[in-house]
Every structure is written in structure tokens, then in C-alpha cells.
Design a protein around this motif. Sequence first.
Motif, PDB file in Angstrom:
ATOM      1  N   PRO A 173      -6.222   6.749   1.176  1.00 45.87           N
ATOM      2  CA  PRO A 173      -6.230   6.373   0.061  1.00 45.87           C
ATOM      3  C   PRO A 173      -4.883   7.040  -0.814  1.00 45.87           C
ATOM      4  O   PRO A 173      -4.750   8.065  -0.702  1.00 45.87           O
ATOM      5  CB  PRO A 173      -7.471   6.627  -0.755  1.00 45.87           C
ATOM      6  N   SER A 228       1.581  -5.849   2.578  1.00 47.86           N
ATOM      7  CA  SER A 228       0.350  -4.764   2.857  1.00 47.86           C
ATOM      8  C   SER A 228       0.362  -5.257   4.698  1.00 47.86           C
ATOM      9  O   SER A 228       0.535  -6.233   5.099  1.00 47.86           O
ATOM     10  CB  SER A 228      -0.695  -5.582   2.103  1.00 47.86           C
ATOM     11  N   GLY A 234       0.831  -1.125   0.007  1.00 48.99           N
ATOM     12  CA  GLY A 234      -0.044   0.041   0.007  1.00 48.99           C
ATOM     13  C   GLY A 234       0.802   1.243  -0.019  1.00 48.99           C
ATOM     14  O   GLY A 234       1.284   1.508   1.061  1.00 48.99           O
ATOM     15  N   ASP A 294      -2.237  -4.414   7.703  1.00 48.85           N
ATOM     16  CA  ASP A 294      -3.520  -4.254   8.303  1.00 48.85           C
ATOM     17  C   ASP A 294      -3.773  -3.134   9.298  1.00 48.85           C
ATOM     18  O   ASP A 294      -2.886  -3.077  10.511  1.00 48.85           O
ATOM     19  CB  ASP A 294      -3.844  -5.619   9.224  1.00 48.85           C
ATOM     20  N   THR A 335      -4.375   2.670   0.818  1.00 49.08           N
ATOM     21  CA  THR A 335      -5.193   1.837   0.405  1.00 49.08           C
ATOM     22  C   THR A 335      -5.641   2.157  -1.286  1.00 49.08           C
ATOM     23  O   THR A 335      -5.628   3.389  -1.482  1.00 49.08           O
ATOM     24  CB  THR A 335      -6.627   1.686   0.936  1.00 49.08           C
ATOM     25  N   PRO A 336      -5.780   1.238  -1.985  1.00 44.25           N
ATOM     26  CA  PRO A 336      -5.894  -0.029  -1.721  1.00 44.25           C
ATOM     27  C   PRO A 336      -4.456  -0.719  -2.092  1.00 44.25           C
ATOM     28  O   PRO A 336      -3.805  -0.037  -2.614  1.00 44.25           O
ATOM     29  CB  PRO A 336      -6.873  -0.461  -2.970  1.00 44.25           C
ATOM     30  N   VAL A 337      -4.566  -1.858  -1.778  1.00 44.96           N
ATOM     31  CA  VAL A 337      -2.989  -2.602  -1.983  1.00 44.96           C
ATOM     32  C   VAL A 337      -3.021  -2.952  -3.458  1.00 44.96           C
ATOM     33  O   VAL A 337      -3.931  -2.966  -4.261  1.00 44.96           O
ATOM     34  CB  VAL A 337      -3.160  -3.886  -1.484  1.00 44.96           C
ATOM     35  N   ALA A 372      -6.833   4.343   7.310  1.00 48.01           N
ATOM     36  CA  ALA A 372      -6.064   4.185   6.189  1.00 48.01           C
ATOM     37  C   ALA A 372      -6.113   5.127   4.949  1.00 48.01           C
ATOM     38  O   ALA A 372      -7.423   5.132   4.517  1.00 48.01           O
ATOM     39  CB  ALA A 372      -5.938   2.814   5.671  1.00 48.01           C
TER      40      ALA A 372
END
Length: 294
Positions: free
Chosen positions: A278, A262, A181, A264, A215-217, A276
Motif C-alpha cells: 500500500p 497499473s 500505483g 497486475d 496499491t491502490p491505483v 503489492a
Amino acid sequence: MTILVTGAGGQVGQELVRRAGQRALLGLSRAQLDIADINAVRAALAGHRASLVINAAAWTAVDRAETEPEAAWRANHDGPATLAAACAEAGIPLFHLSTDYVFDGRAPGAYAETAEVAPLGVYGMSKWAGEQAVRAHLPERHLIVRVAWVFGAYGGNFVRTMLRIGGERDVVRVVADQYGGPTYAGAIADALLSIASRHLAGEPLASGTYHLCGTPVTTWHGFAQTIFAAAHRAGLLARTPLVQPILSSAYPLPAPRPANSSLDCTRLRERLGIEAPPWMAGLSETLDIWKRTS
Ligand SMILES: NC(=O)c1ccc[n+]([C@@H]2O[C@H](COP(=O)([O-])OP(=O)(O)OC[C@H]3O[C@@H](n4cnc5c(N)ncnc54)[C@H](OP(=O)(O)O)[C@@H]3O)[C@@H](O)[C@H]2O)c1
């Protein structure tokens, strides 16, 4: 109530200074404060009456760390250990940044803070040792925030490199088997400043380790494609190059990279109310800044 930022010349350090707003914040670059020098650190904390320290200093040259391990350990272990010892003496908290590279990347999903670490190279090992030193000196007064794939408008990073080579080549080959990410330095700075302000205003510090990543991965290949398209739209690239996906094995580097980076970020949201960020928003901001200043 001064927030002292170390490593203020780096990507995140510069953003911390730029985004300080009305806060009393002082950024010290490497030339102004070597975080591994205990006397200099003590003098800086006392002289500037620091209430909280944010350490944005690090050795981030992942490949060079393999051939210059002493320098990497000095910045990534000795420095945070020194800062943490001085913060403990002064009775103030230390916010410290770490990395997804403490993991080996073999896990199938996003890494939680409790996942077992297994660094693949000197950089990751030295960063893990730095984390441990911070926890040992300041068990109840630290915040360790692991971030990944940092980019922004200030300093060297993947976005800057892509823009340069995208302007020079018709075909760009980019690794497509590493997942992560991308994390905007501005978003990291905003998160740290918000937590710092709340704590200095009286909110108890939820001391511990947190993950913060964009985000996103995606993969480096996916990130590169988006960078080129956005830079073209913004008028920073005359045309978009063809982005060819390759395997990491086709692009060997001195330090191996985790295949899965990635992180969490649930704990950060649940305990500290921070989402998180973008990465597309951070990329747009980065390109806007470059457009304004080019
Ligand atoms: N960059 C990434 O992709 C990435 C990914 C994951 C985690 N992180 C972590 O995120 C944090 C911020 O990274 P960044 O990208 O902002 O790093 P950066 O741009 O490389 O900045 C680090 C800064 O620390 C300074 N520094 C090095 N040794 C120092 C010392 N002994 N005393 C004081 N300052 C020192 C460097 O100065 P010089 O330039 O003069 O050496 C540089 O200005 C770091 O903890 C890093 O490990 C970064």
C-alpha cells in the motif's frame, strides 16, 4: 554470500543498503562501479565474491532520454547486458529492475507480465532492451521486477517535488488522466532482499519477470492531494494548496507517458509470496523520515 548492489546512490539503491540488516550486502554507487564497464564489473564480482547482484542502476530521466539517447541506452541496455554477461560467467543470479514504461498504457486494465510491450519513448525502449539482454544471458538465473512511479525519502521524486511547489504556491495543477500505483522504494528493496535471502538460503529461484507496484491505483492528481493532506498533518506544510486536475495534453513533455501504468502483481504474490505494498504506508514513512531530518 555477498549481495552486490549496483546504482547504490539511487532511490532504490539507497534503500537496499539501509535495509540490508544482518545480510552481507555491499552497495556500489555509479562513482564506484560503472555497470557498462565489463572489466570493472568482472573485477567487482570477483573482488567482492558476489553471490548475487541486484541492479538498481539506471538512467531514469525520462524526458532527457529523448535528447540524450546514447546515455540512456548505455545505462539501461549496455549496463544490464554487461552485468548479465558477467553474472553468467560467474554463475550467479542477477535481479534487475524495469518499468511500467515498457507499455504504451492503452490497455483497459492492469498489465500482466505477459502483456505485449510497446514503449512510447527512448527510456521505455532502452529499459525493454535491457530486460531482453538480461533474459538472453541468464535464462534460468534472473529476476526482472517492473516497478512504477517510484518514490521514497532518498533521492528526487514526485513527493519531493510536490512538497516543494506546495510550499510555494496556492494552486497546483496536476495531471489527472494518467493512472498508476505509486511504489515505495523501501517496499521494493524489502521485496528484493527477501527473495535474495531465501534464494541464498537454498530456495530455488523462480526465474522470470514480475510486476510490483503500490496499491491502490490512483492518478498523479489523486496522489498529490493525498501527499498535501498527509504533509499538512505531519506539520511539513503550513497549509494545503488547491490541487487543480488537468489533462496530460495541457502539460506537454518531451516524452509521452502511458495513460495507464497499473501493473497486475498477482504473479509476485502467487509465485514469491510478496503482496503489492500500500503506497500510503510508504508515503507516511517518507514524511516521517523527512520530519525527523528537517
Ligand atoms: N524513478 C521512477 O519513478 C521509476 C519508475 C519505474 C521504474 N523505475 C526503475 O527502478 C529502478 C530504480 O530507479 P530509481 O528511482 O532508484 O533510480 P535513480 O534514483 O535515478 O537511481 C539510479 C542510479 O543509477 C545510477 N547510474 C546511472 N548510470 C549508471 C551506470 N552506468 N553505472 C552505475 N550506476 C549508474 C545513477 O547515478 P547518477 O545519479 O550519478 O546518474 C543513480 O544513482 C530503475 O531500474 C528504474 O528504471 C524507476
